[in-house]
Design a protein around this motif. Structure first.
Motif, PDB file in Angstrom:
ATOM      1  N   ARG A   1      59.660  51.295  28.329  1.00  0.00           N
ATOM      2  CA  ARG A   1      58.514  50.619  28.925  1.00  0.00           C
ATOM      3  C   ARG A   1      58.745  49.113  28.981  1.00  0.00           C
ATOM      4  O   ARG A   1      59.248  48.515  28.039  1.00  0.00           O
TER       5      ARG A   1
ATOM      6  N   TRP B   1      58.346  51.549  33.903  1.00  0.00           N
ATOM      7  CA  TRP B   1      59.107  52.459  33.041  1.00  0.00           C
ATOM      8  C   TRP B   1      60.441  52.755  33.705  1.00  0.00           C
ATOM      9  O   TRP B   1      60.501  53.023  34.917  1.00  0.00           O
TER      10      TRP B   1
ATOM     11  N   THR C   1      58.861  66.632  34.321  1.00  0.00           N
ATOM     12  CA  THR C   1      57.692  66.122  33.613  1.00  0.00           C
ATOM     13  C   THR C   1      56.657  67.182  33.300  1.00  0.00           C
ATOM     14  O   THR C   1      55.829  66.991  32.425  1.00  0.00           O
TER      15      THR C   1
ATOM     16  N   HIS D   1      51.057  66.705  35.741  1.00  0.00           N
ATOM     17  CA  HIS D   1      50.292  65.668  35.055  1.00  0.00           C
ATOM     18  C   HIS D   1      49.662  64.718  36.071  1.00  0.00           C
ATOM     19  O   HIS D   1      49.988  64.753  37.249  1.00  0.00           O
TER      20      HIS D   1
ATOM     21  N   HIS E   1      47.903  60.381  36.157  1.00  0.00           N
ATOM     22  CA  HIS E   1      47.946  59.086  35.481  1.00  0.00           C
ATOM     23  C   HIS E   1      46.553  58.463  35.381  1.00  0.00           C
ATOM     24  O   HIS E   1      46.419  57.242  35.348  1.00  0.00           O
TER      25      HIS E   1
ATOM     26  N   GLN F   1      45.857  56.860  30.029  1.00  0.00           N
ATOM     27  CA  GLN F   1      46.073  58.208  29.509  1.00  0.00           C
ATOM     28  C   GLN F   1      46.869  59.003  30.537  1.00  0.00           C
ATOM     29  O   GLN F   1      46.965  58.619  31.700  1.00  0.00           O
TER      30      GLN F   1
ATOM     31  N   ARG G   1      47.842  66.360  31.026  1.00  0.00           N
ATOM     32  CA  ARG G   1      48.885  67.348  31.273  1.00  0.00           C
ATOM     33  C   ARG G   1      48.242  68.690  31.606  1.00  0.00           C
ATOM     34  O   ARG G   1      47.269  69.088  30.983  1.00  0.00           O
TER      35      ARG G   1
ATOM     36  N   GLU H   1      46.946  62.809  26.716  1.00  0.00           N
ATOM     37  CA  GLU H   1      47.743  61.900  25.892  1.00  0.00           C
ATOM     38  C   GLU H   1      47.275  60.472  26.132  1.00  0.00           C
ATOM     39  O   GLU H   1      46.936  60.099  27.249  1.00  0.00           O
TER      40      GLU H   1
ATOM     41  N   GLU I   1      49.258  55.547  22.545  1.00  0.00           N
ATOM     42  CA  GLU I   1      49.829  55.663  21.200  1.00  0.00           C
ATOM     43  C   GLU I   1      50.628  56.951  21.004  1.00  0.00           C
ATOM     44  O   GLU I   1      51.453  57.047  20.109  1.00  0.00           O
ATOM     45  N   ASP I   2      50.454  57.936  21.893  1.00  0.00           N
ATOM     46  CA  ASP I   2      51.203  59.195  21.810  1.00  0.00           C
ATOM     47  C   ASP I   2      52.634  59.058  22.346  1.00  0.00           C
ATOM     48  O   ASP I   2      53.496  59.860  22.009  1.00  0.00           O
ATOM     49  N   TRP I   3      52.888  58.089  23.232  1.00  0.00           N
ATOM     50  CA  TRP I   3      54.237  57.983  23.812  1.00  0.00           C
ATOM     51  C   TRP I   3      54.904  56.630  23.599  1.00  0.00           C
ATOM     52  O   TRP I   3      56.032  56.424  24.021  1.00  0.00           O
ATOM     53  N   GLN I   4      54.235  55.663  22.995  1.00  0.00           N
ATOM     54  CA  GLN I   4      54.871  54.355  22.809  1.00  0.00           C
ATOM     55  C   GLN I   4      55.429  54.211  21.412  1.00  0.00           C
ATOM     56  O   GLN I   4      55.094  54.853  20.494  1.00  0.00           O
TER      57      GLN I   4
END
Length: 130
Positions: A2, A12, A22, A25, A27, A107, A110, A124, A127-130
């Motif tokens: 990121r 990204w 992926t 999903h 965005h 967020q 999915r 998500e 904080e779930d992917w960073q």
């Protein structure tokens, strides 16, 4: 990886090993765009505006599916709540892509898909992917 972008956007850089994707999903409220830098990616998307909240399962109509292939140097932009999946279908070539979002992703929702049935599976947050 990121990166902070201009004007409060984010970017990204994503590497795609052969056979990866992926999953379905969206965005949320972010506008976005992506470009394939190397290799080729396939995007499956839905040409339908889905409700934003308050549902778990939807039955899709027959005419909502769209597909496009994006080779190196090709890209596309999309609006809020765009539901798609991105795939590297190559059996032996890596792909690389660059994605930009504004505002930064609040967020990612999915989904699973079985035929015409789309089901919300998970939400998500950054904080779930960073």
């Amino acid at each position: 990886m990121r990166l902070d972008g201009p004007g409060g956007s984010e970017a990204w850089l994503i590497g795609w090993p052969p056979g990866t994707g992926t999953g379905w999903h969206d965005h949320a409220d972010s506008l976005g765009a992506f470009m394939t830098a190397s290799g080729e990616l396939k995007e499956n998307s839905l040409a339908a505006r889905l409700p934003t909240d308050g549902w778990k399962t939807l039955e899709l109509t027959d005419d909502v599916d769209r597909q496009r292939r994006l080779g190196a140097g090709q890209g596309r932009a999309f609006g809020r709540h765009h539901v798609h999946e991105v795939l590297n279908e190559s059996p032996d070539r890596h792909a690389v892509s660059v994605h930009a979002y504004y505002p930064p992703l609040p967020q990612i929702r999915r989904y699973s898909r079985s035929g015409r049935v789309l089901r919300l599976e998970q939400v998500e947050r950054p904080e779930d992917w960073q």
